[in-house]
Design an enzyme around this catalytic site. Sequence first.
Site, short mmCIF file in Angstrom:
data_model
loop_
_atom_site.label_atom_id
_atom_site.label_comp_id
_atom_site.label_asym_id
_atom_site.label_seq_id
_atom_site.Cartn_x
_atom_site.Cartn_y
_atom_site.Cartn_z
N CYS A 163 0.75 -0.97 0.43
CA CYS A 163 -0.02 -0.49 0.65
C CYS A 163 1.13 1.01 0.28
O CYS A 163 0.54 2.15 0.31
CB CYS A 163 -0.95 -0.30 0.90
SG CYS A 163 -2.02 -1.38 1.02
N HIS A 297 -2.12 8.08 5.58
CA HIS A 297 -3.04 7.10 4.87
C HIS A 297 -4.62 7.05 4.98
O HIS A 297 -5.13 6.63 4.21
CB HIS A 297 -2.35 6.18 4.75
CG HIS A 297 -2.23 5.01 4.84
ND1 HIS A 297 -1.96 4.49 3.49
CD2 HIS A 297 -2.54 3.41 5.60
CE1 HIS A 297 -1.92 3.37 3.67
NE2 HIS A 297 -2.50 2.76 4.75
N HIS A 334 -9.75 1.70 -0.30
CA HIS A 334 -7.85 1.18 -0.25
C HIS A 334 -8.10 0.70 -1.61
O HIS A 334 -7.65 -0.65 -2.02
CB HIS A 334 -8.10 0.53 0.80
CG HIS A 334 -6.59 0.41 1.35
ND1 HIS A 334 -5.50 0.88 0.25
CD2 HIS A 334 -6.19 0.33 1.72
CE1 HIS A 334 -4.06 0.91 0.53
NE2 HIS A 334 -4.56 -0.04 1.71
#
Lengths: 407, 369
Positions: A163, A297, A334
């Site tokens: 990620c 994030h 995400h």
Amino acid sequence: MSATERIVVTGMGVVSPLGTGIDAFHQALAAGKSGVSPIDFPWPTAYATLRGGRVPDGDFAPFVPAEAKLGRASQLAVASARLALDHAGIAPSTHRPDRIGVVVGTAFGDATEFEDEWQRFRECGAAAPRAQGPLWMRLGNLAERISVAFGLEGPNHLITSTCAAGNHAIAWSAALLEAGTADVMLAVGADTIGFVDILGFTRLLLQAPERCQPFDRHRKGTILSEGAAVLVLETLSGAKRRSATILAEVLGYGTSCDAAGPFASNVTDTRALRIAFGRALRKARISPDAIDHVSAHGSGTRLNDQKETLFLKQALGERAYRVPVSAIKAMLGHTQGAAALLEAVACVLTLTRRVMYPTINYETPDPKCDLDYLPNEAREGDVETILSNAFGVGGNNALVVFRRWDG
Amino acid sequence: MESAPSVFVTGAAAATCCGLGAQALWDQLARGPDSAGPRAAPAVRRFAPSTLPTAGQPPLPDADRLTAYILAALDHDLGAFLTGLSDQERECIGVTLGSAYGHLSKYLAYFEAGTDRGYQLVNPRHFPTTLPNWSTVSVSDAYSLWGSSTPVATGLSAGLEAIAYAAAAIRSGEEQAMIAGGYDEINLCNASVLATITTTSPAATYPVAGEGVGILLLQSADAVAASGRRPLAAYGATVTRRGLWWDAPDARARAAQAVRDAVSEGGVLLTDIVAVFPSTNGDARRDDFEAQVLREVLCDRLRTIDIVPIKAVTGECFGAAGPLQCVAAVHYLACAAHTPEVSDTAAALVCSSGYDGTFAATVFRGCPA
């Protein structure tokens, strides 16, 4: 080539569940829309109705060469690269192909095609997966797909720090430009949703059942999603030479690793984040006081949001309470390896269009997450310098600092 | 033009079918491929994980053999250095590893468990081992290295690219030292490709699948001075090309130019090259292609240069192959530094020519003793 050469953004491309192209993306973000919807999988998962962010096929197909046999993530990547090159006004045929490079960040690459192929192999006893070529490499080679699609022969790399991969791709691209290895770099993030991905996130209780609520007291996890985004990066001198429109500056970047194991649960251990932050500031030659907006994030998982909040307080000091923090995963879901690049595009849009995007689904404040998260509504305002955070499963951290370009 | 800051190789680690340690690889190379034992087609050069001395290492979920290779190799060859670092030093040491296939077997096992047994019976704690960054962060975890941790997956040249990335991180001042290299294991996918090559080969030779780990310890000049480690070689440069299939019309010219560029960017002359560590693996057509490239670049000098085809010993190790060739090249240069007849400017060339169309060339310079 000087080591102090400045790196600027001259083009952007987006393919996302919130829309394709930067205008659609901006409008959806500013309006606080959600790109999350029910999605199908051929195998049962932990949820009767699995929700995620899908890009409609028709949104990216027109930008992918019809003859190309590409996996889904590769198609998303190629489409966003097409949009970014057009936005930057770069026709590969008019540039030296060996001076245009690509760095792609991804977590799963073309995993969905690989899974399908593997399943066919198991059920039908066919030849081993895609043995006729390199396509069967599980991650695919998205960087090569882009270079082949546009005839680019410069540096070409695929980075897989899950990620955090998108910000890693920006950092590596900038480093290659600084070193004089290329004139133009495409920093790309692309990912789609594979079954292993879903299995892992649901079994680790990291996938929320309905929606992603970053920093909310009742957050239940993230929502997996797919998408791709590209920043066209150039040296300032190169951009000026071709009279390119400069959108923003990549002021600094820093990476690090938590080195605390895959299931690190100590939310107070922010050492590695502070190392990456320190590196980014040194590179940018600014103090923490220069940061006036944060693209978090903000994955919506319990520990991550709490740890990121603590880190921001340590990094920005008392100012942390006055610096607006945006978590667009609440809208996008995400997108894993693409997430940081999509957030980078959002940062540049914030700098150029003077809108900070909201953190939607924010309902109940969490005493442990007590910063200004731009709850539910976009906010207009001038922003000079943005910190964009990206953290990967396993402990990868990659931070990038963007600055508004005033000419 | 300002010259790039020097990056030195001050250590090497390996795990291959030859055994654990860079020295075991070198010893086997010195003895020659025949001493690797008899092999029948289709043979593989597989490393037995049961022989790995992993005692004292962190527990490995589900006996992850790839990570076991890596940690065992590091422990064997660089353990004393890595365990003796201060916290301040650990903040400036990064890890970057390349792999063409990553943890494919773990990924497929997870996928099959999910599709066959159902999601309820999938072990959530094994999920991280399916991720492509697992081995890289495991090294960072094992030695508490807080610097960057960067997995590279650009096909068969991934290992050499990881080394190039590491050198760039040191040159930029981001890191003081890097653990850099590559790893890969045999799986159905890569073995099936080699089998395809074997059955279509016009010659009696064929590639043999292998697996392993090759790692270099790279340090800045300051870090070398601070650590007191002896430089074995200096890193020069890596140049990579994509879409370079051996039968493409311009493939030979592009590959030859990549080699010339690597030599030039590495700060050496073609006449400095004293050894080549080629990618040759028994695939007759590709081997012939590489030979033509080297002949075109090095011309008659090729007759006087040492050619060390390490895959004759290790098998085709995919993403680990390039780094293992580097381990051998560095060892060669370190030994050459003590040989009076070898010049102070001696350099070694590593070539990686993959069946996925990747081509990479890396250059190392010797460090006079």
